[in-house]
Design an enzyme around this catalytic site. Structure first.
Site, PDB file in Angstrom:
ATOM      1  N   ASN A 171     -24.319  55.646 159.876  1.00  0.00           N
ATOM      2  CA  ASN A 171     -23.349  56.478 159.148  1.00  0.00           C
ATOM      3  C   ASN A 171     -23.978  56.916 157.838  1.00  0.00           C
ATOM      4  O   ASN A 171     -24.691  56.153 157.178  1.00  0.00           O
ATOM      5  CB  ASN A 171     -22.059  55.716 158.847  1.00  0.00           C
ATOM      6  N   TYR A 175     -20.481  57.894 148.327  1.00  0.00           N
ATOM      7  CA  TYR A 175     -19.583  57.064 147.542  1.00  0.00           C
ATOM      8  C   TYR A 175     -20.252  56.810 146.192  1.00  0.00           C
ATOM      9  O   TYR A 175     -21.413  56.426 146.130  1.00  0.00           O
ATOM     10  CB  TYR A 175     -19.322  55.717 148.237  1.00  0.00           C
ATOM     11  N   TRP A 189     -16.946  52.178 148.311  1.00  0.00           N
ATOM     12  CA  TRP A 189     -16.435  52.730 149.566  1.00  0.00           C
ATOM     13  C   TRP A 189     -14.999  52.270 149.782  1.00  0.00           C
ATOM     14  O   TRP A 189     -14.658  51.106 149.670  1.00  0.00           O
ATOM     15  CB  TRP A 189     -17.342  52.388 150.757  1.00  0.00           C
ATOM     16  N   ASP A 286     -12.326  61.436 138.060  1.00  0.00           N
ATOM     17  CA  ASP A 286     -12.476  61.793 139.466  1.00  0.00           C
ATOM     18  C   ASP A 286     -12.084  63.234 139.767  1.00  0.00           C
ATOM     19  O   ASP A 286     -11.625  63.979 138.900  1.00  0.00           O
ATOM     20  CB  ASP A 286     -11.662  60.827 140.333  1.00  0.00           C
TER      21      ASP A 286
END
Length: 641
Positions: A171, A175, A189, A286
């Protein structure tokens, strides 16, 4: 188109007039982010920025994906829709019946193409391993600190590689990583992410988890790491498809179970130890425009850092929109339209994620409507589709309007909307970053069916035939001292929606205010929806008001429908849906989580950048975008319950 490496992409940006080199010293601590924020909001995403004098041995690339043109350059296409059309063509070709041997033979070249996109692990070392630091020190990289309340410097464009310990399927995700020391970062994560599931499997087995982080290389790698692919689909297959050339991987030096792109600029190798205590990570400014609050996350121990000769450190900032991440999101919106259409929602024509909705908060979907209840069918399919499960507000329209024309869309949706019956509230999984949920990662959702209604879907008592309350433009709200401002401008555009800024000061205040306004203000009849925002928000600034509103709303919890018999139309009802997009507190809302602050730059950083602006080669001074939001900051820290 495949770029040999990040340097070739930088050269292409410069040749296209899409890059500015900044040779004057700029501090990675807050100043790079402040300059990038100004440029990214300067119109059409501004330019990519290469900071060549950072006080470190490596330059920093910012805003590389920050416009439609640069996003297309990164993916090697003329238009983002080109990728979707190609995917749709491939789906149709693969699913078409093969009736003759000739049909099957004609498939062979395409199957060969598929094989050419699959990643390949090559022997030996890659360019990313030209320089090897066996005593790693990540503090020697120009890791940026973005915002003044951030917990520290963060790696913001990490391409993180993990493997399932049982299947060894790779994968690749993205993150953020907070730097805690020379050989230690956090690994942020979320529990919904595939890498977190891999970690859970290593924890079950009691085994150390190898991890590798790539920075740079072909720009398509970073995009592919953010793409919402199904589990067990290799992100480097998507990268190979996009670049029309397979990704070449090499084994890590100290974590040989993990392979990384040979052409990357930096590789950070290490491991996560399941038996370790978690580390308190954050806050972080964020993509919602708010600080995500600190929480406990795994520790990433660095065992080796490698890099190519003359590497460039890539980074990004997120914050109050618009930012660079809007274009990464726009690419996903366009690219994944075809798979959604071909596999889950065949009636879908188009979809749009407005910047003000910061990806998950607001999604607009357009369908070809054929039968009653089709909207609810699409709602269920969309909320069950991968990362669409995080969507908060889903708006549906049909072929009667172009959904990218927001004014026409709003007029069309509200014309078709019966707020008593065409708005559906539900609950489900939400983005961990959604601070409005009463419980982290679980909250309310709202579906607004703005499609033209068939006879079976109509409730005649609620189909009020009056025009939007245009005379309300002259209405007097002075009897409500808690109302600081009202935006009535949408009414004159035949959009029966108003936005009210309110200074909330008691429990149940907004709900009761909505009832009083609907009952007593002349002209309210005909208004279908009232959106309530904080008194510090200018409701006349629609992009900002909608951004604040969408972030602060839990639709299931924060909605109240006012209904009464119409005064002007016998046998009809006047219904007005109120939605509370104000800050929630323990005192007034029985809200028991901390409420984060919005993101603004520090005054001293703004002043420092203002003083050096003339030496940066960026043209006339661009004032800090943070200045527009200073009054909306509520104290120095988050609202702690």
């Amino acid at each position: 188109m495949a770029y040999k490496n990040q340097q070739e992409f930088i050269a292409a940006l410069e040749k296209a007039g899409e890059l500015i080199r900044i040779t004057s010293y700029v501090d990675p601590h807050l100043e790079i982010a402040e300059i990038t924020d100004r440029i990214s909001k300067s119109g059409n995403g501004g330019k990519a920025l290469l900071f060549e004098n950072t006080g470190y041995a490596f330059p920093v690339l910012m805003n590389a994906y920050g416009s439609e043109k640069r996003m297309c350059m990164a993916l090697g296409v003329e238009k983002l829709d080109d990728v979707s059309r190609e995917i749709e063509s491939l789906f149709k070709m693969l699913t078409r019946p093969k009736e003759s041997i000739l049909d099957k033979l004609n498939m062979l070249p395409k199957l060969g193409q598929f094989a050419s996109w699959m990643p390949k692990v090559r022997s030996g070392r890659g360019e990313c391993q030209e320089i090897i630091q066996r005593e790693p020190d990540i503090t020697k990289l120009p890791v940026i600190t973005c915002w003044p309340k951030d917990g520290g410097p963060f790696v913001t464009l990490p391409i993180i590689h993990t493997k399932d310990p049982n299947t060894m399927i790779r994968n690749v995700g993205m993150y953020r990583m907070q730097v805690f020391g020379p050989a230690l970062t956090g690994m942020h994560w979320h529990k919904h992410k595939v890498s977190a599931k891999h970690f859970a499997e290593y924890k079950k087995a009691g085994k150390r988890m190898p991890v590798a982080v790539a920075l740079g290389g072909d720009p398509v790698y970073a995009y592919s790491a953010t793409a919402p692919l199904p589990e067990n689909v290799d992100e480097y297959m998507l990268a190979g498809f996009l670049r029309k050339k397979k990704v070449e991987l090499v084994k890590c030096i100290t974590q040989p179970d993990i392979e990384v792109p040979a052409d990357a600029d930096f590789i950070i190798e290490g491991y996560v130890e399941p038996s370790d205590e978690l580390i308190w990570e954050g806050p972080f400014g964020d993509h919602t425009g708010y600080y995500s609050l600190p929480d406990w996350y795994p520790r990433f121990h660095i065992t080796c850092i490698t890099h190519r000769k003359n590497p460039v450190y890539p980074a990004t900032i997120v914050g109050i929109p618009p930012q660079e991440d809007a274009w990464l999101g726009k690419a996903t919106e366009r690219i994944f339209l075809a798979p959604i259409k071909m596999t889950m929602v065949p009636e879908i024509i188009d979809m749009d994620m407005p910047v003000e909705g910061v990806f998950h908060n607001l999604v607009i979907t357009q369908i070809r409507k054929d039968y009653a209840g089709q909207g609810q069918k699409v709602m269920n399919a969309m909320w069950g589709a991968g990362q669409m499960m995080f969507n908060k507000i889903l708006v549906l329209a049909d072929e009667g309007v172009r959904i990218q024309d927001y004014e026409s869309l709003a007029r069309y949706v509200f014309h078709n909307l019966d707020v008593a019956n065409d708005v559906v509230f539900s609950t489900g999984p939400m983005d961990v970053l959604d601070h409005s949920c009463s419980k982290m990662g679980f909250g309310g959702k709202m579906f607004i069916d703005g499609s033209a209604k068939l006879e079976e879907e109509k409730d005649e008592a609620n189909h009020f035939s009056g025009q939007p309350a245009i005379n309300l433009v002259e209405a007097d709200f002075s009897g409500f001292p808690e109302i600081s401002n009202v935006n009535l401008s949408l009414l004159s555009k035949e959009i029966p929606c108003i936005i009210i800024a309110v200074n909330k000061d008691r429990a149940g205040h907004v709900r009761k205010l909505h009832q009083q306004v609907c009952r007593s203000v002349p002209g309210m009849e005909g208004v279908k929806m009232a959106l309530y925002v904080e008194h510090t928000v200018d409701p006349g600034n629609l992009p900002v008001a909608l951004w604040r509103f969408c972030n602060n709303l839990d639709p299931k919890r924060d909605q109240f429908l006012f209904s009464m018999p119409s005064r002007s139309e016998k046998g009809k009802n006047f219904n007005c849906l109120g939605l509370d997009g104000t800050i929630k507190t323990k005192e007034f809302d029985n809200f028991h989580r901390d409420w984060p602050n919005i993101i603004v730059a520090a005054d001293e950083t703004i002043e420092a950048v203002d003083n050096k602006w003339g030496n940066l080669g960026l043209g006339p001074l661009i004032p800090s975008p943070s200045l527009s939001f200073k009054e909306q900051v509520y104290g120095n820290e988050a609202v702690v319950q």
